[in-house]
Enzyme design. Structure first.
Site, PDB file in Angstrom:
ATOM      1  N   ARG A  48       0.818  -1.207   0.000  1.00  0.00           N
ATOM      2  CA  ARG A  48       0.000   0.000   0.000  1.00  0.00           C
ATOM      3  C   ARG A  48       0.854   1.260   0.000  1.00  0.00           C
ATOM      4  O   ARG A  48       0.441   2.312  -0.523  1.00  0.00           O
ATOM      5  CB  ARG A  48      -0.952   0.019   1.207  1.00  0.00           C
ATOM      6  CG  ARG A  48      -1.871   1.249   1.221  1.00  0.00           C
ATOM      7  CD  ARG A  48      -2.892   1.183   2.335  1.00  0.00           C
ATOM      8  NE  ARG A  48      -2.301   1.169   3.650  1.00  0.00           N
ATOM      9  CZ  ARG A  48      -1.847   2.264   4.292  1.00  0.00           C
ATOM     10  NH1 ARG A  48      -1.902   3.443   3.722  1.00  0.00           N
ATOM     11  NH2 ARG A  48      -1.339   2.147   5.501  1.00  0.00           N
ATOM     12  N   TYR A 102      -8.114  16.743 -20.527  1.00  0.00           N
ATOM     13  CA  TYR A 102      -8.748  15.431 -20.463  1.00  0.00           C
ATOM     14  C   TYR A 102     -10.063  15.458 -19.667  1.00  0.00           C
ATOM     15  O   TYR A 102     -10.136  16.030 -18.576  1.00  0.00           O
ATOM     16  CB  TYR A 102      -7.771  14.448 -19.837  1.00  0.00           C
ATOM     17  CG  TYR A 102      -8.330  13.086 -19.561  1.00  0.00           C
ATOM     18  CD1 TYR A 102      -8.884  12.314 -20.579  1.00  0.00           C
ATOM     19  CD2 TYR A 102      -8.316  12.551 -18.282  1.00  0.00           C
ATOM     20  CE1 TYR A 102      -9.399  11.053 -20.323  1.00  0.00           C
ATOM     21  CE2 TYR A 102      -8.828  11.297 -18.012  1.00  0.00           C
ATOM     22  CZ  TYR A 102      -9.381  10.560 -19.044  1.00  0.00           C
ATOM     23  OH  TYR A 102      -9.897   9.313 -18.782  1.00  0.00           O
ATOM     24  N   ASP A 174       0.457  17.036 -17.573  1.00  0.00           N
ATOM     25  CA  ASP A 174       0.094  15.689 -17.998  1.00  0.00           C
ATOM     26  C   ASP A 174       0.818  15.420 -19.318  1.00  0.00           C
ATOM     27  O   ASP A 174       0.518  16.028 -20.341  1.00  0.00           O
ATOM     28  CB  ASP A 174      -1.421  15.600 -18.181  1.00  0.00           C
ATOM     29  CG  ASP A 174      -1.897  14.200 -18.543  1.00  0.00           C
ATOM     30  OD1 ASP A 174      -1.103  13.415 -19.075  1.00  0.00           O
ATOM     31  OD2 ASP A 174      -3.084  13.897 -18.308  1.00  0.00           O
ATOM     32  N   LYS A 199      -1.706   4.023 -21.038  1.00  0.00           N
ATOM     33  CA  LYS A 199      -1.562   4.336 -22.457  1.00  0.00           C
ATOM     34  C   LYS A 199      -0.171   3.912 -22.959  1.00  0.00           C
ATOM     35  O   LYS A 199       0.197   2.755 -22.854  1.00  0.00           O
ATOM     36  CB  LYS A 199      -1.831   5.817 -22.678  1.00  0.00           C
ATOM     37  CG  LYS A 199      -3.098   6.350 -22.001  1.00  0.00           C
ATOM     38  CD  LYS A 199      -4.356   5.638 -22.435  1.00  0.00           C
ATOM     39  CE  LYS A 199      -5.624   6.383 -22.027  1.00  0.00           C
ATOM     40  NZ  LYS A 199      -5.818   6.559 -20.579  1.00  0.00           N
TER      41      LYS A 199
END
Length: 377
Positions: A48, A102, A174, A199
């Protein structure tokens, strides 16, 4: 340029890799375990917290590719963007967000910014005057994209990084559509670089992941957010992404070449009304892209003559690209972004006639021939 390409291709294979490998292996193993004995001299490995050995190995690889001090992998691209924003903004803070960015990021701001106590202004990524009009004492961050999605524009990136420094803002970009093969935003001063690694970084349409790179101090703050929300990438996902990175340069260069070939073909076709691809000299941001980028990306948008009906017929007539909404994979994809609805923040969105094409690694001549048959040539 040729020297830089050679360096990056080598970096994609070897950057961040331990030498010699564990047990002599040239492939870093998957540490699937969730429990490790405590080491009083170091950090406790824990999934985690993103400190499992497989996760830490991937972080070193990602940092090397973006030329950063540190990196952290996330469970998705949205986890990367939201963690970066959370690390820079608190209740009462203001964000400048540039571009028709986006839709997932737009939706996050539309649905959660007010609840979190954030305010934000939307600005033109290429117009510095629009930034100056909205900056204020409580502004803490500037968010933009290297290549905007889905309208495929390139803003004043160097100006944005300099503006953020001038005003003491955390600059967040980004870099998903460009990838570090095409552009490394840290080289012009961006503080945090985010990716949807789902991607191109992974590139095989079989993994959900994200990444954030930056200085060690900034990445510690991002990791703290991820730890609280439990949004780390699992060890097997880390292994798959690290493997995908090995071929990143080869894949992206082929995709860029394919996108250029298709863009040039479409731009010259009488049944195509408009093509948006920064590699074309006719693109309004071509000079910026030519000055900063090594290649122009794998994604273009275009609009056929005849509006939405013609767009629907064209998409259905293509045989090689899959009709799907992702991008950056080895297979070409085509989609009509407007089918996803109106932009959540009311920004200008794509029309029903707009088509987005993400080039894969197929043969360029085959892709052009497929578009030719779909257009009736």
């Amino acid at each position: 340029m040729s020297d830089r390409r050679t360096r990056f291709e080598t970096l994609a294979v070897h950057g961040g890799e331990p030498r010699p490998g564990r047990g002599g292996s040239v492939v870093f193993p998957i540490y699937q375990g969730t429990v490790f004995e405590a080491d009083t001299g170091g950090e406790m490995p824990y999934i985690r917290l993103g400190t499992n050995p497989s996760q830490r190995h991937l972080h070193g690889r990602l940092a090397a590719l973006e030329g950063a001090e540190a990196a952290v992998a996330t469970a998705s691209g949205m986890a990367a963007i939201t963690a970066a924003l959370h690390s820079a903004l608190g209740a009462g803070d203001h964000l400048i967000a540039a571009g028709a960015f986006y839709g997932g990021t737009q939706q996050f701001l539309a649905e959660h910014a007010e609840r979190l106590g954030w305010t934000f202004d939307l600005v033109d990524p290429g117009d510095a005057e629009s930034w100056r009009k909205v900056v204020r004492p409580d502004t803490k961050a500037f968010l933009t994209e290297t290549i905007t999605n889905p309208d495929i524009r390139v803003g004043d990136l160097a100006g944005a990084a300099g503006f953020a420094r001038e005003h003491g803002l955390t600059s967040i970009i980004d870099n998903t559509l460009a990838t570090p093969v095409v552009f490394q935003p840290h080289t012009i001063g961006f503080d945090l670089v985010c990716h949807s690694a789902t991607k191109a970084l992974n590139g095989h349409s079989d993994l959900s992941a994200g990444a954030v790179t930056g200085s060690r101090a900034r990445i510690e703050r991002v990791a703290s957010v991820l730890n609280a929300y439990g949004a780390a990438l699992d060890p097997h996902g880390a292994f798959l992404l690290s493997r995908g990175l090995k071929t990143l340069a080869l894949r992206v260069r082929q995709q860029n070449a394919n996108a250029m070939a298709v863009a040039e073909y479409l731009a010259a076709h009488e049944r195509i009304a408009q093509v948006s691809y920064p590699g074309l000299a006719s693109h309004p941001d071509h000079d910026r892209a030519a000055a900063w980028f090594d290649g122009y990306g794998s994604v273009l948008s275009f609009r056929p003559v005849g509006g939405a009906e013609a767009a629907e017929v064209l998409v259905k007539s293509l045989r090689l690209p899959y009709a799907a909404s992702s991008l950056g994979g080895v297979e070409s994809l085509v989609t009509r972004p407007a089918a996803g609805g109106h932009p959540p923040l009311g920004l200008p969105g794509p029309s029903g006639a707009d088509i987005r094409f993400s080039a894969g690694i197929e043969g360029a001549a085959d892709l052009v021939a497929d578009f030719a048959q779909a257009l009736g040539d």
